[in-house]
Enzyme design. Structure first.
Site, PDB file in Angstrom:
ATOM      1  N   LYS A   1       0.835  -1.176   0.028  1.00 22.92           N
ATOM      2  CA  LYS A   1       0.096   0.244  -0.045  1.00 22.92           C
ATOM      3  C   LYS A   1       0.857   1.225  -0.120  1.00 22.92           C
ATOM      4  CE  LYS A   1      -4.472   0.991  -0.051  1.00 22.92           C
ATOM      5  NZ  LYS A   1      -5.354  -0.099  -0.711  1.00 22.92           N
TER       6      LYS A   1
ATOM      7  N   THR B   1     -14.025  -3.308  -8.969  1.00 25.67           N
ATOM      8  CA  THR B   1     -14.395  -3.636  -7.511  1.00 25.67           C
ATOM      9  C   THR B   1     -15.846  -3.406  -7.056  1.00 25.67           C
ATOM     10  OG1 THR B   1     -12.415  -2.226  -7.101  1.00 25.67           O
ATOM     11  CG2 THR B   1     -13.686  -3.052  -5.301  1.00 25.67           C
TER      12      THR B   1
ATOM     13  N   SER C   1      -7.001  -6.049 -11.547  1.00 23.28           N
ATOM     14  CA  SER C   1      -5.780  -5.430 -11.541  1.00 23.28           C
ATOM     15  C   SER C   1      -4.770  -6.401 -12.138  1.00 23.28           C
ATOM     16  CB  SER C   1      -5.452  -4.865 -10.300  1.00 23.28           C
ATOM     17  OG  SER C   1      -5.849  -3.437 -10.182  1.00 23.28           O
TER      18      SER C   1
HETATM   19  P1  NAD Z   1     -13.010   7.114  -3.617  1.00 25.29           P
HETATM   20  O1  NAD Z   1     -11.973   8.198  -3.275  1.00 25.29           O
HETATM   21  O2  NAD Z   1     -13.385   7.028  -4.859  1.00 25.29           O
HETATM   22  O3  NAD Z   1     -14.567   7.447  -2.742  1.00 25.29           O
HETATM   23  C1  NAD Z   1     -14.482   7.527  -1.418  1.00 25.29           C
HETATM   24  C2  NAD Z   1     -16.066   7.996  -0.980  1.00 25.29           C
HETATM   25  O4  NAD Z   1     -16.243   7.736   0.363  1.00 25.29           O
HETATM   26  C3  NAD Z   1     -16.489   8.982  -1.522  1.00 25.29           C
HETATM   27  O5  NAD Z   1     -17.765   9.244  -1.838  1.00 25.29           O
HETATM   28  C4  NAD Z   1     -16.536   9.824  -0.092  1.00 25.29           C
HETATM   29  O6  NAD Z   1     -17.244  10.947  -0.115  1.00 25.29           O
HETATM   30  C5  NAD Z   1     -16.763   9.024   0.829  1.00 25.29           C
HETATM   31  N1  NAD Z   1     -16.291   8.974   2.271  1.00 25.29           N
HETATM   32  C6  NAD Z   1     -15.076   9.283   2.686  1.00 25.29           C
HETATM   33  N2  NAD Z   1     -15.178   9.509   4.005  1.00 25.29           N
HETATM   34  C7  NAD Z   1     -16.366   9.379   4.406  1.00 25.29           C
HETATM   35  C8  NAD Z   1     -17.099   9.436   5.520  1.00 25.29           C
HETATM   36  N3  NAD Z   1     -16.390   9.449   6.660  1.00 25.29           N
HETATM   37  N4  NAD Z   1     -18.432   9.210   5.745  1.00 25.29           N
HETATM   38  C9  NAD Z   1     -19.193   9.104   4.483  1.00 25.29           C
HETATM   39  N5  NAD Z   1     -18.590   8.979   3.271  1.00 25.29           N
HETATM   40  C10 NAD Z   1     -17.406   9.024   3.254  1.00 25.29           C
HETATM   41  O7  NAD Z   1     -12.387   5.743  -2.886  1.00 25.29           O
HETATM   42  P2  NAD Z   1     -12.808   4.349  -3.317  1.00 25.29           P
HETATM   43  O8  NAD Z   1     -11.509   3.881  -4.358  1.00 25.29           O
HETATM   44  O9  NAD Z   1     -14.330   4.265  -3.782  1.00 25.29           O
HETATM   45  O10 NAD Z   1     -12.446   3.716  -2.232  1.00 25.29           O
HETATM   46  C11 NAD Z   1     -13.457   3.287  -0.947  1.00 25.29           C
HETATM   47  C12 NAD Z   1     -13.080   2.175  -0.062  1.00 25.29           C
HETATM   48  O11 NAD Z   1     -13.076   0.892  -0.889  1.00 25.29           O
HETATM   49  C13 NAD Z   1     -11.834   2.320   0.460  1.00 25.29           C
HETATM   50  O12 NAD Z   1     -11.741   1.754   1.926  1.00 25.29           O
HETATM   51  C14 NAD Z   1     -10.659   1.700  -0.382  1.00 25.29           C
HETATM   52  O13 NAD Z   1      -9.531   1.071   0.232  1.00 25.29           O
HETATM   53  C15 NAD Z   1     -11.635   0.509  -0.547  1.00 25.29           C
HETATM   54  N6  NAD Z   1     -11.143  -0.088  -1.944  1.00 25.29           N
HETATM   55  C16 NAD Z   1     -10.961   0.490  -3.325  1.00 25.29           C
HETATM   56  C17 NAD Z   1     -10.828  -0.147  -4.236  1.00 25.29           C
HETATM   57  C18 NAD Z   1     -10.442   0.332  -5.672  1.00 25.29           C
HETATM   58  O14 NAD Z   1     -10.488  -0.267  -6.720  1.00 25.29           O
HETATM   59  N7  NAD Z   1     -10.814   1.720  -5.806  1.00 25.29           N
HETATM   60  C19 NAD Z   1     -10.442  -1.858  -4.346  1.00 25.29           C
HETATM   61  C20 NAD Z   1     -10.638  -2.283  -3.038  1.00 25.29           C
HETATM   62  C21 NAD Z   1     -10.835  -1.696  -1.892  1.00 25.29           C
END
Ligand code: NAD
Length: 420
Positions: free
Chosen positions: A106, A190, A353
């Site tokens: 990470k 995802t 990925s």
């Molecule tokens: P992102 O930046 O695209 O979106 C994050 C979202 O969460 C936004 O809508 C934001 O407003 C919201 N958010 C953040 N903090 C918040 C809070 N305290 N309360 C309510 N909403 C909140 O991020 P993402 O890529 O969608 O990732 C989201 C989660 O999924 C993370 O835990 C990430 O590690 C995990 N994840 C992502 C991927 C990927 O392919 N992007 C893969 C596996 C896991």
């Protein structure tokens, strides 16, 4: 430190519990409790006002026993070394649970990209890439997007790395634009994976008739999965984000909300819903809503001992990494809530990925149908393996997933032996 703040302790607690149940060799257990390689960099940025700013950045390679390290890069003000190590640990477990030939990693920069210009983010990304350059590469460690990073950021990393090498190296990152070696189907992989897992879970539990769903987060993961679940016939009754939450007990118009968000329109200006502006109030209403499925898709440590007891959902699907603390997990289990753990539920991103990396390595691109079909095969096979173990040993899906992952990691460590 409170349980919400000590994300790494939360990861280790689950790891230790599974290791104990498996009667794991203490040497291997010790090995799995520590990140293999940790890099802390001070990332300099000449901001748009001509001032020099320094940000803390990290890249962690947690374990590479099963193959090159793999894991996203996050830009967020709450980033810490401790959280980044935990996230790298979860990636290690996830790659093992779905049996793809990668270890876990990470990366992160402690910054607030919402307060930075696009040019500043580009300069910060390029400088960070230069500083972690000795650690990354298609055979070593392959970054991808995570919270507040996206395809554009991946393109800048790929370009910066390629410039230093002197030739184009598409395989150094995944989740990049299609035009420079990205995979079809990666953008929403995802969310698609979460949808496959959700469908399986609904079948397993016999939940039918337009299940009611609440989702925390509407980013890359949350928006995609909302769309797929809507298309499956689910009724999405609430979505919360940092900008507030939209609620409608009859079901939100997801195609319209998706378009609204895609067009970059202001979140609060989406009409004809019950809107709660305050993020904490919106999250509270979301967690307490009477739904079949609650899907955290935002950040870690959201379901804690403070709110677990108020959760009404029958099922929790962890689309985010580490959204449930161990204490909350215990409460949810006691309440009989079926929890699908992050290391299985959100693995669709890393699986595709892996397909992207395979395509880049072979310089042979797959059609989208192939990507989606192979994703479905990998994720459903892993789901069946985890469910089988959970039923046989009468344990939670989380424990079963960790046991499957640790078995594979331990085998790889044993086969490679301890050097020297
Ligand atoms: P992102 O930046 O695209 O979106 C994050 C979202 O969460 C936004 O809508 C934001 O407003 C919201 N958010 C953040 N903090 C918040 C809070 N305290 N309360 C309510 N909403 C909140 O991020 P993402 O890529 O969608 O990732 C989201 C989660 O999924 C993370 O835990 C990430 O590690 C995990 N994840 C992502 C991927 C990927 O392919 N992007 C893969 C596996 C896991």
């Amino acid at each position: 430190m409170s349980e919400e703040e000590d994300t790494l302790a939360n990861f280790l607690e689950t790891l230790d519990e599974a290791a104990k149940r498996l009667n794991l060799d203490p040497n291997i257990h010790k090995f799995l409790r520590k990140p293999m390689r940790t890099l802390h960099v001070s990332v300099g940025l000449l901001d748009d006002h001509g001032e020099y700013q320094i940000y803390d950045g990290y890249r962690i390679q947690y374990n590479d026993a099963r193959g090159p390290s793999k894991g996203g890069i996050r830009y967020h003000p709450d980033v810490t070394l401790n959280k980044t190590i935990a996230l790298a640990g979860w990636m290690t477990m996830k790659c093992a649970v779905v049996d793809i030939p990668f270890g876990g990693a990470k990366g992160a920069i402690k910054c607030d990209p919402k307060k930075m210009s696009r040019d500043e983010i580009e300069r910060l990304t390029r400088r960070y890439t230069y500083m972690i350059l000795p650690m990354i590469g298609p055979e070593k460690d392959i970054p991808a997007p995570d919270v507040y990073t996206d395809e554009k950021v991946m393109a800048w990393i790929m370009d910066t790395y390629s410039i230093f090498k002197g030739y184009a190296v598409p395989g150094v990152v995944t989740g990049k634009p299609i035009e420079i070696g990205g995979s079809l189907g990666r953008r929403y992989a995802t969310g698609k994976g979460v949808a496959f897992v959700t469908q399986k879970t609904l079948e397993h539990l016999g939940i039918r008739n337009h299940p009611r769903v609440a989702i925390q987060g509407f980013g890359k993961v949350g928006s995609g999965l909302a769309k797929f679940l809507y298309e499956m016939g689910c009724k999405i009754v609430g979505i919360s984000t940092t900008a507030g939450g939209h609620f409608d007990k009859n079901g939100l118009d997801i195609p319209r909300l998706f378009q609204h968000s895609y067009d970059g329109k202001v979140w609060s200006e989406f009409e004809n819903t019950h809107f709660i502006e305050d993020m904490n109030e919106a999250n509270k209403a979301l967690f307490e809503s009477e739904v079949d499925l609650l899907i955290p898709a935002a950040l870690e440590d959201q379901l804690t001992e403070k709110n677990a007891d108020l959760i009404q959902a029958k099922v929790i699907i962890e689309a985010a990494n580490g959204p449930t603390t161990p204490k909350a997990d215990q409460v949810l289990n006691e309440k009989g809530i079926f929890v699908i753990p992050d290391v299985l539920a959100n693995s669709g991103g890393v699986v595709v990925s892996y397909f992207e990396w395979v395509q880049d390595t072979q310089a042979y691109l797959w059609p989208e149908e192939q990507v989606n079909k192979e994703l479905e095969n990998v994720i459903l096979k892993s789901y069946d393996e985890v469910l089988k173990r959970a039923v046989k040993e009468e344990i939670t899906m989380r424990m079963a997933a960790y046991e499957n992952g640790i078995d594979r990691l331990a085998k790889a460590i044993q086969l490679r032996g301890f050097f020297p």
